[in-house]
Design an enzyme around this catalytic site. Structure first.
Site, mmCIF file in Angstrom:
data_model
loop_
_atom_site.group_PDB
_atom_site.id
_atom_site.type_symbol
_atom_site.label_atom_id
_atom_site.label_comp_id
_atom_site.label_asym_id
_atom_site.label_seq_id
_atom_site.Cartn_x
_atom_site.Cartn_y
_atom_site.Cartn_z
ATOM 1 N N ASP A 170 0.833 -1.207 0.000
ATOM 2 C CA ASP A 170 0.000 0.000 0.000
ATOM 3 C C ASP A 170 0.869 1.259 0.000
ATOM 4 O O ASP A 170 1.890 1.310 0.696
ATOM 5 C CB ASP A 170 -0.867 -0.018 1.267
ATOM 6 C CG ASP A 170 -1.849 1.138 1.309
ATOM 7 O OD1 ASP A 170 -2.801 1.130 0.520
ATOM 8 O OD2 ASP A 170 -1.652 2.058 2.128
ATOM 9 N N GLU A 226 1.703 -0.441 -4.966
ATOM 10 C CA GLU A 226 0.744 0.613 -5.294
ATOM 11 C C GLU A 226 1.531 1.917 -5.370
ATOM 12 O O GLU A 226 1.912 2.490 -4.359
ATOM 13 C CB GLU A 226 -0.350 0.737 -4.225
ATOM 14 C CG GLU A 226 -1.441 1.688 -4.679
ATOM 15 C CD GLU A 226 -2.079 2.537 -3.586
ATOM 16 O OE1 GLU A 226 -3.111 3.148 -3.842
ATOM 17 O OE2 GLU A 226 -1.523 2.618 -2.470
#
Ligand code: NOJ
Length: 541
Positions: A207, A259
Site C-alpha cells: 500500500d 501501489e
C-alpha cells in the site's frame, strides 16, 4: 521455460467487507468469500488480492491495521483465513495479501503505548512525534497536508491532560505514520511478511508504496532539496530489495506488487528493476481518457518503460479507491483524478457500459497482468446517491464533504434475487452500505443467465485470454487514427473509438463487445479476431 504465474495472471481484487456476508451481520466476511470460491474459479481468475483483512477499527476500510497477525473479527478468524488460502489453492487460485508500510492504526499496541506512556515513551521513535511550532506549540510542526485533506498532523494530549506533541499522519488521524529509520519497524514488517508467506500467501500488495520513507528533517514540501520529503525517496528501493530477498527465499518465490501513484513513468519503472518489485498497478491506464490517442500513448509508454526492467506491465480499469468504470466512461470527461472528483455530473450509463465492455477486451488483450476489481465484471456503476448518514470514508469527512469519497464503488455486491440484500447476505440482513433498488438485473445470478451480460463477456474473455494469448507477442496493426488495433500472436484486438462503424481485420471473430452490424464494429465496440497472418514484427504503428 514456463514463465512465472504473476507475469500474465488475472488478479481479482476482493474488498472483503463488500464481497459476500456469510453470517448476516451486514458486513462481508471470509465465510462469504469461502462460499463463493466456485464463482471465482468459474470466472477464471488466477489470484485474489484481499484488501486488508486484519484486525482494525476500520477507520479507513482496514488500511488502519491494529494487528497483522489477527483477522478483523467482523471478517472472521485466522483459522478461517488459513482455510481460505488452502481452499482457494485447491481450485487453482492464489492469495495476495495487503501490507501497509506507511502507517498503522491508532489502536495498534505501539501507538497506544506511545500515547499512554507520554512524551518520554521509547515507542514514539517508531512514529513521527514532534513539538508544535509557535510559542505554545499550537501550530503543526510543518505544513504537510494529509492526502485526505486537512493538516497531516494531530496534536496529542499528555497523560496529565496538558497539550503535547504532534504526530504525523499522511492519511487519516487514525493512521499514524511509521518511522522506517527505526529498526523495530523494519523487523516487524519482515516478520509479518514471513508470517503470511509461511501460511501460503503467494504475494503481497504494498500500500502507498512510494510514501513510507521520509526525510528525517521533515522539511516543508517544495524546499531546496531535490527530493520530495516523503514521495519516492531513494532509500525506499533498499527496503524493497530486502523484501525481494525474503520473497525469493520461498519456494515458489512470492510476488511483490506495488501501489505507486507516481507521475513520472521512468521513476515508476525504477521500482520494477529485477531485484525490487515484481509488478505495480498501471494507474496511467486507469486514469486515461476513453480516447484513441491518449490510450495509444499510454500503452506505448507502459510497454516502453517496462521492457528495459523486464517486468510485466499491468492493466487496471478500477479499484476500491476510484470511480467505477461504467460511470467514468459515461461522462463527458472520461479521465479519473482524485483532484477532480466532486459532485454529480451528467452521466450516460448506457454509453459508459458500451465503453466498459470494449475496455475489458482492450485490457485483457494487452500483454502483462490483468486486474479486475470485484463488481467490475458485473458492470456495476458507481453509487452516487448514498445518503450522507451512510458514508464511512474518511476522504469524505476530511474534505468537509466536497469529495464524495470512495464508498460509491464499495457498495456490497448483488448476487441474486430481486430486492436487497440481493444475496449479499441472508434474506432480511441489511448490508453496511445500501444497495440501489435497481440492481436486480445486475446480480451474478441474472448475469449468468444472460448471454449478453458483462459477466458473460468477462468469463469469455478471461478464458480466451488464457487459451490464446499466453506468451504471444504484441504488435500494433495499421488502423485509422481513432481506432486501436494490435495483434497478440494470431489474435488481433481492434477497438473502435471513432463515431463511425469500422471494418475489423480479416479473420474469424472470437469475441465481440457488441453485436456487429453488417460485419462492422460499432462505435465504442471492440473485437478479438483470429487473424490468418500473425503480424509479429512489433514496433510502432
Ligand atoms: C491506498 C489504498 O488503496 C486506500 O484505500 C487507502 O485509503 C490508502 N492507501 C491509505 O492506506
Amino acid at each position: 521455460m514456463e514463465q512465472p504465474w504473476w507475469r500474465d495472471a488475472v488478479i481479482y481484487q476482493v474488498y472483503v467487507r463488500s464481497f459476500a456476508d456469510g453470517n448476516g451481520d451486514g458486513v462481508g466476511d471470509l465465510a462469504g468469500v469461502r462460499s463463493r470460491l466456485g464463482y471465482l474459479r468459474d470466472l477464471g481468475v488466477d489470484a485474489l488480492w484481499f484488501t486488508p483483512w486484519y484486525e482494525s477499527p476500520l477507520a479507513d476500510g482496514g488500511y488502519d491495521v491494529a494487528d497483522y497477525r489477527a483477522i478483523e473479527p467482523t471478517f472472521g478468524t485466522l483459522a478461517e483465513a488459513e482455510a481460505l488460502i488452502t481452499e482457494a489453492l485447491e481450485v487453482g487460485i492464489k492469495t495476495i495479501i495487503d501490507i501497509v508500510p506507511n502507517h498503522v492504526s491508532d489502536q495498534h499496541p505501539w501507538f497506544v503505548a506511545a500515547i499512554d506512556d507520554g512524551p518520554t515513551s521509547g515507542m514514539r521513535e517508531r512514529f513521527w512525534f514532534r513539538p508544535g511550532r509557535g510559542a505554545d506549540g499550537s501550530e503543526p510542526p510543518n505544513g504537510w497536508m494529509s492526502i485526505f485533506g486537512d493538516a497531516a498532523w494531530t496534536r496529542t494530549k499528555n497523560p496529565d491532560g496538558t497539550k503535547g506533541d504532534w504526530y504525523l499522519h499522511l492519511f487519516a488521524p487514525a493512521q499514524p505514520d511509521l518511522n522506517w529509520d527505526d529498526d523495530a519497524v523494519q523487523a516487524e514488517h519482515e516478520a509479518v511478511i514471513r508470517f503470511w508467506f509461511d501460511r501460503g500467501a503467494a504475494g503481497i500488495r504494498i500500500d502507498s508504496a512510494a510514501l513510507a520513507i521520509k526525510d528525517p528533517e521533515l522539511p516543508d514540501v517544495g524546499g531546496a532539496d531535490d527530493e520530495h520529503p516523503y514521495v519516492d525517496r531513494e532509500e525506499i528501493h533498499d527496503l524493497y530489495r530486502s523484501w525481494r530477498t525474503i520473497a525469493d527465499g520461498y519456494d515458489p518465490p512470492r510476488a511483490l506488487i506495488g501501489e505507486l501513484w507516481l507521475e513520472d513513468a521512468e521513476r515508476f519503472a525504477r521500482y520494477l528493476r529485477p531485484d525490487e518489485l515484481h509488478g505495480a498497478f498501471n494507474f496511467d491506464f486507469l486514469c486515461c481518457a476513453w480516447e484513441a490517442n491518449a490510450l495509444r500513448a499510454c500503452i506505448d509508454t507502459t510497454l516502453r518503460i517496462h521492457a528495459p526492467v523486464g517486468a510485466p506491465p499491468s492493466w487496471v480499469l478500477s479499484n476500491h479507491d476510484v470511480t467505477r468504470v461504467v460511470t467514468r466512461y459515461g461522462r463527458a470527461d472520461t479521465t479519473f483524478s482524485f483532484a477532480a472528483k466532486h459532485g454529480l455530473v451528467p452521466t450516460d450509463l448506457e454509453l459508459g457500459e458500451r465503453r466498459a465492455r470494449a475496455a475489458a477486451l482492450l485490457a485483457a488483450a494487452l500483454p502483462g497482468t490483468l486486474y479486475v476489481y470485484q463488481g467490475e465484471e458485473l458492470g456495476l456503476p458507481e453509487v452516487e446517491d448514498l445518503p450522507p448518514e451512510h458514508i464511512h470514508d474518511p476522504m469524505y469527512f476530511q474534505s468537509g464533504g466536497t469529495d464524495p469519497g470512495r464508498d460509491g464503488c464499495r457498495v456490497p455486491l448483488p448476487w441474486s434475487g430481486t430486492v436487497a440484500p440481493f444475496g449479499f447476505g441472508p434474506d432480511g440482513s441489511t448490508p453496511w452500505l445500501p444497495q440501489p433498488a435497481g440492481w436486480a438485473d445486475r446480480t451474478v445470478a441474472a448475469e449468468i443467465a444472460d448471454d449478453t451480460s458483462m459477466l458473460t463477456l468477462y468469463r469469455s474473455v478471461i478464458e480466451l485470454r488464457r487459451e490464446r494469448l499466453h506468451g504471444a507477442t504484441f504488435a500494433w496493426l495499421p488502423s485509422p487514427a481513432d481506432v486501436l488495433s494490435f495483434s497478440r500472436g494470431d489474435v488481433a484486438c481492434t477497438v473502435n473509438l471513432s463515431s463511425q462503424p469500422v471494418e475489423p481485420p480479416p479473420g474469424v471473430i472470437l469475441v465481440a463487445s457488441l453485436p456487429l452490424a453488417d460485419g462492422l464494429i460499432p462505435p465504442d465496440g471492440a473485437v478479438w479476431i483470429e487473424i490468418s497472418q500473425p503480424n509479429d514484427q512489433g514496433g510502432p504503428r
